[in-house]
Enzyme design. Structure first.
Site, PDB file in Angstrom:
ATOM      1  N   ASP A  56      34.969 -25.662 -14.788  1.00 32.47           N
ATOM      2  CA  ASP A  56      34.415 -26.581 -15.568  1.00 32.47           C
ATOM      3  C   ASP A  56      33.722 -25.837 -16.861  1.00 32.47           C
ATOM      4  O   ASP A  56      33.723 -24.666 -16.888  1.00 32.47           O
ATOM      5  CB  ASP A  56      33.364 -27.350 -15.049  1.00 32.47           C
ATOM      6  CG  ASP A  56      32.082 -26.361 -14.153  1.00 32.47           C
ATOM      7  OD1 ASP A  56      32.226 -25.101 -14.574  1.00 32.47           O
ATOM      8  OD2 ASP A  56      31.377 -26.923 -13.326  1.00 32.47           O
ATOM      9  N   ASP A 125      22.923 -31.976  -5.623  1.00 29.55           N
ATOM     10  CA  ASP A 125      23.367 -33.371  -5.232  1.00 29.55           C
ATOM     11  C   ASP A 125      24.710 -33.299  -4.434  1.00 29.55           C
ATOM     12  O   ASP A 125      25.434 -34.164  -4.336  1.00 29.55           O
ATOM     13  CB  ASP A 125      23.267 -34.199  -6.357  1.00 29.55           C
ATOM     14  CG  ASP A 125      23.971 -33.760  -7.475  1.00 29.55           C
ATOM     15  OD1 ASP A 125      24.973 -32.707  -7.315  1.00 29.55           O
ATOM     16  OD2 ASP A 125      24.349 -34.452  -8.541  1.00 29.55           O
ATOM     17  N   GLU A 132      30.193 -34.930  -9.908  1.00 29.10           N
ATOM     18  CA  GLU A 132      28.868 -35.488  -9.465  1.00 29.10           C
ATOM     19  C   GLU A 132      28.972 -36.706  -8.660  1.00 29.10           C
ATOM     20  O   GLU A 132      30.198 -37.045  -8.286  1.00 29.10           O
ATOM     21  CB  GLU A 132      28.116 -36.410 -10.664  1.00 29.10           C
ATOM     22  CG  GLU A 132      27.815 -35.100 -11.720  1.00 29.10           C
ATOM     23  CD  GLU A 132      26.440 -34.486 -11.376  1.00 29.10           C
ATOM     24  OE1 GLU A 132      26.307 -34.200 -10.205  1.00 29.10           O
ATOM     25  OE2 GLU A 132      25.844 -33.998 -12.282  1.00 29.10           O
TER      26      GLU A 132
HETATM   27  C1  GLP Z   1      26.403 -25.901 -12.093  1.00 23.21           C
HETATM   28  C2  GLP Z   1      27.923 -25.849 -11.948  1.00 23.21           C
HETATM   29  C3  GLP Z   1      28.424 -25.889 -10.591  1.00 23.21           C
HETATM   30  C4  GLP Z   1      27.484 -24.849  -9.673  1.00 23.21           C
HETATM   31  C5  GLP Z   1      26.188 -25.440  -9.531  1.00 23.21           C
HETATM   32  C6  GLP Z   1      25.030 -24.716  -8.877  1.00 23.21           C
HETATM   33  O1  GLP Z   1      26.221 -27.229 -12.118  1.00 23.21           O
HETATM   34  N1  GLP Z   1      28.593 -26.666 -12.661  1.00 23.21           N
HETATM   35  O2  GLP Z   1      29.761 -25.175 -10.606  1.00 23.21           O
HETATM   36  O3  GLP Z   1      27.972 -24.634  -8.484  1.00 23.21           O
HETATM   37  O4  GLP Z   1      25.749 -25.422 -11.036  1.00 23.21           O
HETATM   38  O5  GLP Z   1      24.510 -23.764  -9.428  1.00 23.21           O
HETATM   39  P1  GLP Z   1      23.865 -22.362  -8.906  1.00 23.21           P
HETATM   40  O6  GLP Z   1      24.660 -21.567  -8.377  1.00 23.21           O
HETATM   41  O7  GLP Z   1      22.944 -21.964  -9.964  1.00 23.21           O
HETATM   42  O8  GLP Z   1      22.772 -23.222  -7.919  1.00 23.21           O
END
Ligand code: GLP
Length: 232
Positions: A56, A125, A132
């Site tokens: 993404d 979430d 989402e």
């Molecule tokens: C973002 C990314 C996700 C990731 C998520 C969790 O929203 N788009 O790909 O898995 O955050 O992030 P973290 O690893 O910092 O908890």
């Protein structure tokens, strides 16, 4: 956890030097990328034929923006190993091109061949990539509006909440499910509840990662805190 994840990916790179990896951003895989860089520096890994597709990107952030996922990937992995930059793919963050660039990205993946291992983190979430909670699982790479809770969670990387983009472009759940293998990385006690929902709750688009229960080859690497609420 990061060492185990890096070894999982390293084995794939050693067995298939021209492998196609699906990569993720967020704080969770940073240690994994550090370990991969270490294995490269030790002369164990060769990335010269590896190709990558990231999950993404934020819409509205240029690749030079330090908060963009392209910048993140260059900073944490690509600039430190011998992967040719043209072998690395991150969806375009160009807002005006967004509808179209999703299709282009899908086409690029189709031409490259199936992703061998898709690395995933887990949002609070239950989001994977930027998928989402929704009424239906997204099929392909497309623009998506971020939940307020995701903006809150990701605000820590930005100077202020106002600077966090409200839109992103993400591989769809359909895209993710086409990967041959999934490597889900989850750490910390704040992810324990959602991890239980993902693994032991119903499969539903209101918890997008729950679809992974249906993937034929999904590996979870997590720490004890994240696993602390699992019944099984
Ligand atoms: C973002 C990314 C996700 C990731 C998520 C969790 O929203 N788009 O790909 O898995 O955050 O992030 P973290 O690893 O910092 O908890």
């Amino acid at each position: 956890m990061s060492k185990a994840a890096a070894i999982f990916l390293a084995a794939e790179i050693i067995n298939h030097p021209d492998t196609i990896l699906g990569l993720a951003t967020g704080s969770t895989p940073i240690g994994t990328y550090e370990e991969l860089v270490r294995l490269y520096q030790a002369g164990i890994l060769d990335f010269s034929k590896v190709r990558t597709f990231n999950l993404d990107e934020y819409l509205g952030l240029s690749p030079e923006n330090e908060q963009s996922y392209r910048y993140f990937m260059n900073e944490h992995l690509f600039s430190h190993v011998n992967i040719p930059m043209e072998n690395t793919h991150v969806p375009s963050g160009d807002e005006k091109e967004a509808e179209h660039s999703g299709e282009i990205y899908e086409q690029q993946m189709k031409e490259a061949g199936p992703i061998s291992i898709q690395v995933l983190g887990l949002g609070h979430d239950g989001h994977i990539g930027f998928n989402e909670p929704a009424d239906a699982f997204a099929k392909t790479t497309a623009p998506i509006a971020l939940e307020e809770s995701t903006i809150d969670a990701n605000q820590r990387f930005f100077a202020s909440r106002e600077e966090v983009p409200k839109m992103a472009i993400s591989m769809g759940i359909g895209t993710i499910m086409r990967a041959k293998k999934i490597l889900l990385l989850v750490n910390g006690k704040e992810k324990a509840k959602i991890l239980r929902e993902v693994l032991e709750g119903p499969v539903t688009p209101s918890c997008p990662a729950s679809i992974l229960q249906f993937h034929p080859d999904c590996t979870l690497i997590c720490d004890e805190e994240a696993a602390s609420l699992l019944r099984k």
